[in-house]
Design a protein around this motif. Structure first.
Motif, PDB file in Angstrom:
ATOM      1  N   UNK A  26       0.784  -1.140  -0.290  1.00 29.50           N
ATOM      2  CA  UNK A  26       0.038  -0.079  -0.006  1.00 29.50           C
ATOM      3  C   UNK A  26       1.090   1.178   0.255  1.00 29.50           C
ATOM      4  N   UNK A  27       1.889   0.927   0.153  1.00 26.15           N
ATOM      5  CA  UNK A  27       2.647   2.286   0.982  1.00 26.15           C
ATOM      6  C   UNK A  27       3.805   2.485  -0.256  1.00 26.15           C
ATOM      7  N   UNK A  28       4.207   1.471  -1.130  1.00 21.02           N
ATOM      8  CA  UNK A  28       4.821   1.127  -2.432  1.00 21.02           C
ATOM      9  C   UNK A  28       3.783   2.349  -3.804  1.00 21.02           C
ATOM     10  N   UNK A  35       3.361  -1.904 -10.203  1.00 17.95           N
ATOM     11  CA  UNK A  35       3.849  -3.557  -9.408  1.00 17.95           C
ATOM     12  C   UNK A  35       2.546  -3.683  -8.290  1.00 17.95           C
ATOM     13  N   UNK A  36       3.231  -3.017  -7.407  1.00 22.23           N
ATOM     14  CA  UNK A  36       2.901  -2.776  -6.233  1.00 22.23           C
ATOM     15  C   UNK A  36       0.949  -3.036  -6.293  1.00 22.23           C
ATOM     16  N   UNK A  37       0.404  -2.069  -7.076  1.00 21.34           N
ATOM     17  CA  UNK A  37      -0.905  -2.092  -7.407  1.00 21.34           C
ATOM     18  C   UNK A  37      -1.765  -3.387  -7.286  1.00 21.34           C
ATOM     19  N   UNK A  38      -1.157  -3.455  -8.667  1.00 24.31           N
ATOM     20  CA  UNK A  38      -1.220  -4.735  -9.420  1.00 24.31           C
ATOM     21  C   UNK A  38      -1.395  -5.943  -8.241  1.00 24.31           C
ATOM     22  N   UNK A  39      -0.443  -6.030  -6.844  1.00 20.97           N
ATOM     23  CA  UNK A  39      -0.210  -6.974  -6.845  1.00 20.97           C
ATOM     24  C   UNK A  39      -1.414  -7.335  -5.604  1.00 20.97           C
ATOM     25  N   UNK A  40      -1.893  -5.495  -4.891  1.00 22.00           N
ATOM     26  CA  UNK A  40      -2.869  -5.559  -4.142  1.00 22.00           C
ATOM     27  C   UNK A  40      -4.217  -5.996  -5.285  1.00 22.00           C
ATOM     28  N   UNK A  41      -4.513  -5.882  -6.358  1.00 23.13           N
ATOM     29  CA  UNK A  41      -5.787  -6.293  -6.552  1.00 23.13           C
ATOM     30  C   UNK A  41      -5.795  -7.543  -7.233  1.00 23.13           C
ATOM     31  N   UNK A  78      -5.300   6.145  -2.416  1.00 22.27           N
ATOM     32  CA  UNK A  78      -4.084   5.619  -1.896  1.00 22.27           C
ATOM     33  C   UNK A  78      -3.303   7.058  -1.678  1.00 22.27           C
ATOM     34  N   UNK A  79      -2.744   7.461  -1.977  1.00 22.25           N
ATOM     35  CA  UNK A  79      -1.973   8.570  -1.874  1.00 22.25           C
ATOM     36  C   UNK A  79      -2.170   9.257  -0.623  1.00 22.25           C
ATOM     37  N   UNK A  80      -3.266   8.954  -0.038  1.00 22.41           N
ATOM     38  CA  UNK A  80      -3.787  10.152   1.126  1.00 22.41           C
ATOM     39  C   UNK A  80      -4.455   8.823   2.555  1.00 22.41           C
TER      40      UNK A  80
END
Length: 199
Positions: A26-28, A35-41, A78-80
């Motif tokens: 989430x932080x990344x 890539x981090x967001x794709x992993x979260x997805x 996510x930035x917030x």
């Protein structure tokens, strides 16, 4: 109404950090790491699909659109994100609210029941045989409920929301939420009884 969490004390926030297995991703992702967001997805999209699928009456294409919209909103927010709750909890609530916004936008339309294609999907979606006949009958019956009655039933009986929360999110009086729940349960009993009568 995405932010129902109260502001937490620093120690409580630290506890959420430690408990949230998604913290690093989430932080990344909040810093723009796709890539981090794709992993979260990949990790969370199935559960998100499950709740919006129920809210949309088993309409696959509609549920898929809502999942995509929910993740777009998550990426933008996510930035917030301040870790006042676990990411999975926040994302789940965001997805539910995305589906409810779509339901509210359709509130002027006639309260139609779902078509046969949705019911066929309910009947065949569990190819691994992990659901019992009774579970499939129940999901099929829920999918055929009128939209607002179905939304109240899913939110109250499955998601555990209170009528006060439902009334705010769906823009209806608390009494109307209770009436819709009563209507949904009555229709479910009738439809499940009809199904069993045909066996």
């Amino acid at each position: 109404m995405l932010n129902h969490a109260m502001t937490l004390e620093p120690a409580a926030v630290e506890t959420v950090f430690q408990a949230d297995a998604d913290f690093d991703l989430v932080r990344a992702a909040g810093r723009g790491d796709s890539g981090a967001f794709e992993a979260l997805y990949r990790k969370h999209s199935r559960r998100v699909f499950g709740v919006v699928w129920r809210l949309s009456g088993g309409q696959v294409a509609r549920a898929e659109d809502l999942v995509q919209e929910a993740f777009v909103r998550a990426w933008q927010a996510l930035p917030n994100f301040r870790f006042e709750s676990a990411f999975s909890t926040w994302l789940h609530r965001l997805a539910v609210n995305t589906a409810l916004m779509e339901i509210r936008s359709r509130s002027g339309a006639e309260d139609l029941e779902t078509g046969d294609a949705a019911l066929d999907f309910v009947a065949t979606r569990d190819t691994a045989g992990l659901r019992t006949r009774e579970q499939l009958d129940l999901e099929r019956a829920v999918a055929t409920l009128p939209e607002r009655a179905r939304a109240v039933l899913v939110l109250h009986d499955i998601e555990g929301w209170k009528h006060e929360e439902i009334s705010i999110e769906l823009g209806m009086a608390v009494g109307s939420s209770k009436a819709q729940l009563h209507r949904a349960r009555k229709l479910l009993r009738e439809r499940l009884g009809e199904d069993h009568d045909r066996d």
